[in-house]
Design an enzyme around this catalytic site. Structure first.
Site, PDB file in Angstrom:
ATOM      1  N   CYS A   1      -3.998  12.401  11.856  1.00  0.00           N
ATOM      2  CA  CYS A   1      -4.730  11.076  11.824  1.00  0.00           C
ATOM      3  C   CYS A   1      -4.865  10.510  13.318  1.00  0.00           C
ATOM      4  O   CYS A   1      -4.250  11.193  14.191  1.00  0.00           O
ATOM      5  CB  CYS A   1      -4.167  10.062  10.871  1.00  0.00           C
ATOM      6  SG  CYS A   1      -2.528   9.441  11.687  1.00  0.00           S
TER       7      CYS A   1
ATOM      8  N   ASP B   1       5.115   0.960  12.152  1.00  0.00           N
ATOM      9  CA  ASP B   1       3.673   0.290  11.563  1.00  0.00           C
ATOM     10  C   ASP B   1       3.457  -0.994  12.414  1.00  0.00           C
ATOM     11  O   ASP B   1       2.365  -1.668  12.251  1.00  0.00           O
ATOM     12  CB  ASP B   1       3.502   0.520  10.367  1.00  0.00           C
ATOM     13  CG  ASP B   1       3.376   1.882   9.741  1.00  0.00           C
ATOM     14  OD1 ASP B   1       2.846   2.874  10.618  1.00  0.00           O
ATOM     15  OD2 ASP B   1       3.314   2.113   8.673  1.00  0.00           O
TER      16      ASP B   1
ATOM     17  N   ASP C   1       4.242  20.963   7.601  1.00  0.00           N
ATOM     18  CA  ASP C   1       5.458  22.100   7.455  1.00  0.00           C
ATOM     19  C   ASP C   1       6.667  21.540   6.625  1.00  0.00           C
ATOM     20  O   ASP C   1       7.334  22.083   5.947  1.00  0.00           O
ATOM     21  CB  ASP C   1       5.991  22.475   8.852  1.00  0.00           C
ATOM     22  CG  ASP C   1       5.019  23.325   9.484  1.00  0.00           C
ATOM     23  OD1 ASP C   1       5.120  24.356   9.751  1.00  0.00           O
ATOM     24  OD2 ASP C   1       3.965  22.699   9.853  1.00  0.00           O
TER      25      ASP C   1
ATOM     26  N   ARG D   1      -5.170  10.708   4.157  1.00  0.00           N
ATOM     27  CA  ARG D   1      -3.911  11.313   4.560  1.00  0.00           C
ATOM     28  C   ARG D   1      -2.842  11.604   3.385  1.00  0.00           C
ATOM     29  O   ARG D   1      -2.262  12.370   3.262  1.00  0.00           O
ATOM     30  CB  ARG D   1      -3.361  10.575   5.813  1.00  0.00           C
ATOM     31  CG  ARG D   1      -1.934  10.888   5.909  1.00  0.00           C
ATOM     32  CD  ARG D   1      -1.604  12.229   6.338  1.00  0.00           C
ATOM     33  NE  ARG D   1      -0.133  12.695   6.290  1.00  0.00           N
ATOM     34  CZ  ARG D   1       0.495  13.707   6.651  1.00  0.00           C
ATOM     35  NH1 ARG D   1      -0.088  14.645   6.764  1.00  0.00           N
ATOM     36  NH2 ARG D   1       1.823  13.839   6.571  1.00  0.00           N
TER      37      ARG D   1
ATOM     38  N   LYS E   1       0.893  -1.124   0.107  1.00  0.00           N
ATOM     39  CA  LYS E   1      -0.065   0.045  -0.025  1.00  0.00           C
ATOM     40  C   LYS E   1       0.769   1.373  -0.057  1.00  0.00           C
ATOM     41  O   LYS E   1       0.737   2.536  -0.663  1.00  0.00           O
ATOM     42  CB  LYS E   1      -1.056  -0.053   1.198  1.00  0.00           C
ATOM     43  CG  LYS E   1      -1.317   1.371   1.588  1.00  0.00           C
ATOM     44  CD  LYS E   1      -2.041   1.210   2.982  1.00  0.00           C
ATOM     45  CE  LYS E   1      -2.651   2.636   3.641  1.00  0.00           C
ATOM     46  NZ  LYS E   1      -1.425   3.187   4.129  1.00  0.00           N
ATOM     47  N   ASN E   2       1.961   1.172   0.622  1.00  0.00           N
ATOM     48  CA  ASN E   2       2.769   2.456   0.901  1.00  0.00           C
ATOM     49  C   ASN E   2       3.793   2.643   0.009  1.00  0.00           C
ATOM     50  O   ASN E   2       4.054   3.824  -0.293  1.00  0.00           O
ATOM     51  CB  ASN E   2       3.472   2.336   2.122  1.00  0.00           C
ATOM     52  CG  ASN E   2       2.541   2.577   3.506  1.00  0.00           C
ATOM     53  OD1 ASN E   2       1.646   3.217   3.432  1.00  0.00           O
ATOM     54  ND2 ASN E   2       3.159   1.620   4.752  1.00  0.00           N
TER      55      ASN E   2
ATOM     56  N   ARG F   1       0.180  14.990  12.185  1.00  0.00           N
ATOM     57  CA  ARG F   1       1.188  15.039  11.122  1.00  0.00           C
ATOM     58  C   ARG F   1       1.211  16.208  10.296  1.00  0.00           C
ATOM     59  O   ARG F   1       0.363  16.631   9.620  1.00  0.00           O
ATOM     60  CB  ARG F   1       0.746  13.803  10.094  1.00  0.00           C
ATOM     61  CG  ARG F   1       0.648  12.245  10.573  1.00  0.00           C
ATOM     62  CD  ARG F   1       0.640  11.607   9.874  1.00  0.00           C
ATOM     63  NE  ARG F   1       0.452  10.143  10.104  1.00  0.00           N
ATOM     64  CZ  ARG F   1       0.436   8.833   9.458  1.00  0.00           C
ATOM     65  NH1 ARG F   1       0.639   9.097   8.331  1.00  0.00           N
ATOM     66  NH2 ARG F   1       0.265   7.711  10.065  1.00  0.00           N
TER      67      ARG F   1
END
Length: 431
Positions: free
Chosen positions: A119, A317, A127, A94, A22-23, A124
């Site tokens: 989240c 994670d 900046d 996100r 997914k990432n 998060r």
């Protein structure tokens, strides 16, 4: 919101093929905006965030062909209509921050979404993204409550050293710098496997990037990128999840395409909990009936611990899966989440099973393992692996449990219940 109905206490055994990462797939999909040539992706997971991103592309006129059965997706942005966008990005996702650099490359203008600031894990900040994009030539302006980024022409090369390693900010840097004028350098870059995956795809599209897998990226901008065909790598989070499920239930689980090059530290973390992970070529496996026992460190006046931080530390994670194992293991272990201040806000749900956990502060907890547990009803937070960890504990306890609001798992696991059933689990989605 859907619940997981669990009848636990049964060893889970069998073989699993993990889905695409997914990432990795999300930033790679965003990077397809950097070319008008078609891009074909194999091993694309059918998850909610992919659905949202593709719906956004389709709304702007992009052409999409997605064969969900074969997990193959072809994307062409040749007809992407910037006039329809009006600066709006997908809501409730996100990862929409990953569109910042590609949209600026394509449109020269972007209104910042108000829903991209946090989240369930905590705040998060935007900046780091804004610092990078401004360093590379974008201008940030404000009118009332609205903030807009503008880019005049191409991005311009720059050297930047951010405060900390941010995965998505590093990915935005890469997607901006590959088409910038000149040579850009990012020091303190994130180097997670999914960051490496994105950079490797960009290189295959014609980008010039050196330093992949390190904390310094050097990128020389090119005039254009081409399309191509790429395969999304397996999700190492899903590999670990199913190995941990085998370990906590006493079963033997094999996971194909396990990217073993990412497992040195992950395997040692399992070892601290008494679990040996083996590798046969690209298949990882956990043997049945391994006694869960927390290994004492040589320095006996310190607690055994697993520390999670940006790669190449143990992945944050995956910490919930290790916590679930520690709940079942003999001994005491400290867990340290060095990234998210909200990463342990679900410990009271584990306590409903009978787990003994002391929350030291927002970043550290101590688990006192092997306490008597009982089936119960728990509420999952909107954190993928925390919901998985609650299921893990429920699956290890004989009797009926319910993990409420567990469908956040679908954000990363397209066939979670189907895979569990193939391993012999008694579980189903309820409402």
């Amino acid at each position: 919101m859907a619940d997981l109905i669990v009848n636990g206490g049964k060893p889970l055994s069998g073989t699993i093929t993990p889905s695409g990462n997914k990432n990795s797939v999300l930033p790679i999909l965003c990077a397809t905006l950097l070319t008008d040539e078609p891009v074909t992706l194999h091993n694309v997971p059918n998850i909610t965030d992919v659905e949202k991103l593709l719906a956004f592309f389709a709304a702007q006129g992009s052409q999409l062909t997605w064969d969900r059965d074969s997990c193959t997706l072809t994307v062409s942005h040749r007809n992407f209509d910037t006039e329809q966008l009006a600066g709006e990005l997908p809501a409730g996702m996100r990862s929409s921050v990953l569109l910042f650099a590609p949209i600026l490359q394509r449109m020269g203008r972007l209104r910042l979404p108000s829903n991209a600031k946090g989240c369930s894990l905590g705040i998060r900040e935007l900046d780091p993204h804004l610092e990078i994009l401004e360093k590379l030539g974008a201008k940030l302006s404000q009118s009332g409550d609205a903030h807009t980024l503008k880019l005049d022409g191409r991005f311009r090369a720059a050297r930047h050293w951010p405060d900390y390693m941010s995965v998505t900010a590093t990915e935005n840097f890469a997607m901006a710098a590959v088409l910038a004028e000149g040579e850009s350098v990012l020091i303190n870059a994130a180097s997670e496997p999914h960051v490496q995956d994105l950079c490797q795809v960009l290189v295959s599209m014609g980008a010039q990037i050196s330093g992949l897998g390190t904390s310094q990226l050097v990128i020389t901008g090119v005039e254009r990128l081409r399309g191509g065909t790429f395969t999304i790598n397996s999700d190492h989070h899903e590999v670990v999840t199913f190995l941990a499920l085998g370990a906590i239930t006493g079963g033997e689980v094999r996971v194909r395409h396990s990217v073993p090059q990412h497992f040195d530290l992950i395997g040692r973390a399992f070892g601290k909990l008494g679990v040996a992970i083996e590798h046969e070529a690209d298949t990882a496996l956990v043997r049945a009936r391994q006694p869960l026992h927390i290994a004492a460190p040589f320095t006996t006046n310190l607690l055994p611990r697993i520390e999670a931080a940006p790669w190449p530390y143990f992945p944050v994670d995956l910490l919930p899966c290790m916590i679930a194992l520690a709940v079942r293991a003999e001994g005491t272990m400290q867990f340290w989440n060095k990234v998210y201040e909200g990463g342990f806000g679900w410990m009271h749900e584990l306590a409903k099973f009978g787990a003994h956990i002391a929350v030291s502060d927002p970043h550290r907890v101590i688990v006192f393992g092997a306490r008597p547990l009982h089936p119960t009803i728990v509420d999952a937070p909107y954190i993928i692996r925390a919901a998985v960890a609650l299921y893990m504990v429920a699956a290890s306890i004989p009797g009926s449990s319910v993990v409420k609001n567990a469908d956040t798992i679908r954000r990363a696991h397209p066939n979670f219940v189907g895979n569990l059933r193939s391993l012999g689990a008694e579980v189903e989605w309820g409402t």
